[in-house]
Design a protein around this motif. Structure first.
Motif, PDB file in Angstrom:
ATOM      1  N   PRO A  79      -0.144   4.644 -10.512  1.00  0.00           N
ATOM      2  CA  PRO A  79       0.359   5.512  -9.439  1.00  0.00           C
ATOM      3  C   PRO A  79       0.921   6.824  -9.963  1.00  0.00           C
ATOM      4  O   PRO A  79       1.594   6.865 -10.989  1.00  0.00           O
ATOM      5  CB  PRO A  79       1.453   4.661  -8.779  1.00  0.00           C
ATOM      6  N   SER A 137      -4.401   4.941  -2.375  1.00  0.00           N
ATOM      7  CA  SER A 137      -4.166   3.498  -2.422  1.00  0.00           C
ATOM      8  C   SER A 137      -5.443   2.703  -2.655  1.00  0.00           C
ATOM      9  O   SER A 137      -5.394   1.545  -3.055  1.00  0.00           O
ATOM     10  CB  SER A 137      -3.509   3.040  -1.113  1.00  0.00           C
ATOM     11  N   ARG A 191       2.029   3.062   5.636  1.00  0.00           N
ATOM     12  CA  ARG A 191       0.672   3.465   5.233  1.00  0.00           C
ATOM     13  C   ARG A 191       0.770   4.898   4.712  1.00  0.00           C
ATOM     14  O   ARG A 191       0.538   5.863   5.441  1.00  0.00           O
ATOM     15  CB  ARG A 191      -0.290   3.353   6.408  1.00  0.00           C
TER      16      ARG A 191
END
Length: 250
Positions: free
Chosen positions: A153, A147, A174
């Protein structure tokens, strides 16, 4: 058929041999010839991480002798593969066969995606799954986009899991945070390590996971210890186990 030398980390060999067996099953299912050299030893990562680099040198040298003859080396562990690819340079730079060994040593999922180029994994795993992304695999092997990086991605492990019928990947708050294991860190900083592990488990539970999976059994071992002591309604499975069960191999 690709010829594979199977490298099994110490903790898998001693505590989770079924993960090694699942790895063999998955590789053979997809056309690989797998050989397990019995004279293999630890990759030396625990010594190197503890500052005892010279104690790791003979293990690196032996790794090259044992595995240098194989077309590919595959391990169900991102951290051990990263040790070979990213941290053996100081021990083996210039040795015959070392550059090739670095290029041909793979974590299981990246091998399936990058070398075998599997278009689809056939199988069924009807459970809600949380993917734990271990630090070495994510940030040193780049099996996914962390991240903190400004890149498109991608995630090779998620790509394989998403092909399985019935498997629902839960969305974590997270998604790539450390579990707190860190090898000897979990011993030297027990309280901090456990706090980090509990944070990860809370995230998975909030997201509705039934199973927590990943490519490093060391991280999953840490999380499983917390799960069992605190009687949490979660189960850990290495990604090799998930793929083997989904494909009807176990």
């Amino acid at each position: 058929m690709p010829a594979v030398g199977l490298f099994i980390p110490c903790y898998v060999d001693q505590l989770y041999p079924h993960v090694g067996l699942a790895t063999v099953q998955v590789l053979e299912r997809h056309g690989c010839t797998v050989e397990y050299p019995e004279d293999q030893t630890c990759c030396g990562q625990p010594m190197a991480n503890s500052g005892c680099a010279e104690d790791a040198r003979p293990l690196a040298e032996k790794f090259l002798r044992v595995f240098g003859r194989y077309e590919y080396v595959v391990a169900p562990a991102g951290s051990c593969v990263s040790m070979v690819r990213n941290h053996y340079e100081g021990f083996l730079a210039g040795r015959p066969g070392f550059d090739r060994l670095k290029r041909t040593t793979y974590e299981l999922c990246e091998f399936l995606v990058d070398v075998l180029k599997l278009p689809r994994v056939q199988g069924r795993f009807p459970r809600r799954v949380g993917l734990h992304q271990s630090c070495h695999a994510l940030r040193e092997l780049r099996v996914g986009a962390g991240s903190e990086r400004r890149v498109a991605p991608f995630n090779k492990v998620q790509l394989l899991l998403s092909e399985l019928e019935g498997l629902q990947l839960v969305e974590l708050q997270r998604a790539d945070e450390c579990c707190g294991f860190g090898g000897t860190f979990a011993v030297n900083e027990e309280a901090v390590s456990c706090m980090m592990g509990r944070d990860r488990l809370e995230d998975h539970q909030r997201a509705g996971a039934e199973v927590v999976t990943g490519v490093d059994m060391s991280c999953l071992m840490h999380l499983d210890g917390l799960i069992r002591r605190e009687r949490r309604p979660l189960r850990v499975m290495h990604v090799a186990e998930v793929l083997a069960e989904a494909e009807g191999l176990s």
